[in-house]
Design a protein around this motif. Structure first.
Motif, mmCIF file in Angstrom:
data_model
loop_
_atom_site.group_PDB
_atom_site.id
_atom_site.type_symbol
_atom_site.label_atom_id
_atom_site.label_comp_id
_atom_site.label_asym_id
_atom_site.label_seq_id
_atom_site.Cartn_x
_atom_site.Cartn_y
_atom_site.Cartn_z
ATOM 1 N N THR A 138 0.836 -1.191 0.000
ATOM 2 C CA THR A 138 0.000 0.000 0.000
ATOM 3 C C THR A 138 0.876 1.248 0.000
ATOM 4 N N GLU A 139 0.250 2.402 -0.160
ATOM 5 C CA GLU A 139 0.987 3.668 -0.174
ATOM 6 C C GLU A 139 1.723 3.920 1.133
ATOM 7 N N ASN A 140 1.195 3.398 2.235
ATOM 8 C CA ASN A 140 1.864 3.618 3.530
ATOM 9 C C ASN A 140 2.892 2.527 3.843
ATOM 10 N N GLY A 141 3.142 1.617 2.888
ATOM 11 C CA GLY A 141 4.189 0.614 3.051
ATOM 12 C C GLY A 141 3.747 -0.717 3.627
ATOM 13 N N THR A 142 2.450 -0.894 3.844
ATOM 14 C CA THR A 142 1.940 -2.153 4.373
ATOM 15 C C THR A 142 1.845 -3.186 3.259
ATOM 16 N N THR A 143 2.416 -4.358 3.490
ATOM 17 C CA THR A 143 2.313 -5.439 2.517
ATOM 18 C C THR A 143 1.002 -6.170 2.743
ATOM 19 N N MET A 144 0.266 -6.385 1.652
ATOM 20 C CA MET A 144 -1.048 -7.025 1.722
ATOM 21 C C MET A 144 -1.097 -8.189 0.744
ATOM 22 N N PHE A 145 -1.864 -9.209 1.104
ATOM 23 C CA PHE A 145 -2.121 -10.329 0.208
ATOM 24 C C PHE A 145 -3.587 -10.314 -0.192
ATOM 25 N N LEU A 146 -3.866 -10.651 -1.457
ATOM 26 C CA LEU A 146 -5.232 -10.910 -1.887
ATOM 27 C C LEU A 146 -5.426 -12.410 -1.748
ATOM 28 N N ILE A 147 -6.359 -12.809 -0.881
ATOM 29 C CA ILE A 147 -6.553 -14.221 -0.573
ATOM 30 C C ILE A 147 -7.973 -14.649 -0.906
ATOM 31 N N LYS A 148 -8.064 -15.761 -1.612
ATOM 32 C CA LYS A 148 -9.350 -16.403 -1.917
ATOM 33 C C LYS A 148 -9.601 -17.420 -0.826
ATOM 34 N N PHE A 149 -10.789 -17.339 -0.214
ATOM 35 C CA PHE A 149 -11.153 -18.274 0.848
ATOM 36 C C PHE A 149 -12.049 -19.377 0.301
ATOM 37 N N LYS A 150 -11.939 -20.559 0.903
ATOM 38 C CA LYS A 150 -12.745 -21.705 0.485
ATOM 39 C C LYS A 150 -14.217 -21.397 0.714
ATOM 40 N N ASP A 151 -15.058 -21.957 -0.148
ATOM 41 C CA ASP A 151 -16.518 -21.818 -0.041
ATOM 42 C C ASP A 151 -16.990 -20.373 -0.113
ATOM 43 N N SER A 152 -16.231 -19.521 -0.805
ATOM 44 C CA SER A 152 -16.633 -18.126 -0.966
ATOM 45 C C SER A 152 -16.121 -17.603 -2.310
ATOM 46 N N PRO A 153 -16.931 -16.855 -3.010
ATOM 47 C CA PRO A 153 -16.464 -16.268 -4.266
ATOM 48 C C PRO A 153 -15.650 -14.989 -4.039
ATOM 49 N N LEU A 154 -15.605 -14.521 -2.799
ATOM 50 C CA LEU A 154 -14.947 -13.259 -2.491
ATOM 51 C C LEU A 154 -13.445 -13.419 -2.308
ATOM 52 N N VAL A 155 -12.730 -12.354 -2.632
ATOM 53 C CA VAL A 155 -11.296 -12.259 -2.391
ATOM 54 C C VAL A 155 -11.112 -11.139 -1.372
ATOM 55 N N GLU A 156 -10.274 -11.378 -0.375
ATOM 56 C CA GLU A 156 -10.069 -10.376 0.668
ATOM 57 C C GLU A 156 -8.624 -9.930 0.731
ATOM 58 N N GLN A 157 -8.447 -8.675 1.138
ATOM 59 C CA GLN A 157 -7.110 -8.148 1.406
ATOM 60 C C GLN A 157 -6.761 -8.488 2.849
ATOM 61 N N VAL A 158 -5.637 -9.185 3.017
ATOM 62 C CA VAL A 158 -5.199 -9.578 4.355
ATOM 63 C C VAL A 158 -3.788 -9.027 4.568
ATOM 64 N N PRO A 159 -3.552 -8.294 5.654
ATOM 65 C CA PRO A 159 -2.201 -7.778 5.920
ATOM 66 C C PRO A 159 -1.207 -8.937 6.029
ATOM 67 N N ALA A 160 -0.007 -8.739 5.498
ATOM 68 C CA ALA A 160 1.024 -9.780 5.520
ATOM 69 C C ALA A 160 1.340 -10.214 6.934
ATOM 70 N N ILE A 161 1.321 -9.283 7.873
ATOM 71 C CA ILE A 161 1.637 -9.633 9.252
ATOM 72 C C ILE A 161 0.659 -10.683 9.788
ATOM 73 N N GLU A 162 -0.572 -10.642 9.330
ATOM 74 C CA GLU A 162 -1.582 -11.629 9.732
ATOM 75 C C GLU A 162 -1.444 -12.905 8.896
ATOM 76 N N ALA A 163 -1.273 -12.758 7.582
ATOM 77 C CA ALA A 163 -1.160 -13.918 6.692
ATOM 78 C C ALA A 163 0.082 -14.751 7.024
ATOM 79 N N ASN A 164 1.178 -14.085 7.379
ATOM 80 C CA ASN A 164 2.414 -14.808 7.708
ATOM 81 C C ASN A 164 2.223 -15.738 8.901
ATOM 82 N N VAL A 165 1.322 -15.392 9.805
ATOM 83 C CA VAL A 165 1.063 -16.215 10.988
ATOM 84 C C VAL A 165 -0.002 -17.271 10.691
ATOM 85 N N ARG A 166 -1.106 -16.840 10.115
ATOM 86 C CA ARG A 166 -2.248 -17.742 9.913
ATOM 87 C C ARG A 166 -2.063 -18.711 8.766
#
Length: 84
Positions: A21-49
């Motif tokens: 992002t413009e403020n330097g936050t790394t984000m992932f676009l993640i597709k979740f099972k059983d959902s057609p939606l894609v969500e933005q998840v901060p890398a700090i959260e994705a790296n753990v989960r």
């Protein structure tokens, strides 16, 4: 229930993209099972989960120049005695 709480209850299917992002936050676009939606998840959260999924994503998407091209790169040179 907020969006983050909903995401925590679902299982990730695939990481589609990574961006900063413009403020330097790394984000992932993640597709979740059983959902057609894609969500933005901060890398700090994705790296753990989804740590193994993040590792697999980077292994699949990172590429390095072959050793031959690194040797001929004019911008890189070995340090000499004059540099000391």
């Amino acid at each position: 229930m907020n969006r983050t709480a909903i995401s925590r209850e679902r299982k990730a299917e695939k990481i589609l993209h990574v961006f900063t992002t413009e403020n330097g936050t790394t984000m992932f676009l993640i597709k979740f099972k059983d959902s057609p939606l894609v969500e933005q998840v901060p890398a700090i959260e994705a790296n753990v989960r989804f740590s193994q999924m993040v590792i697999d994503f980077y292994e699949d998407h990172l590429s390095f120049p072959p050793p031959e091209s690194r040797k001929s790169n004019p911008r890189k040179r070995k340090a000499s005695e004059n540099d000391l």
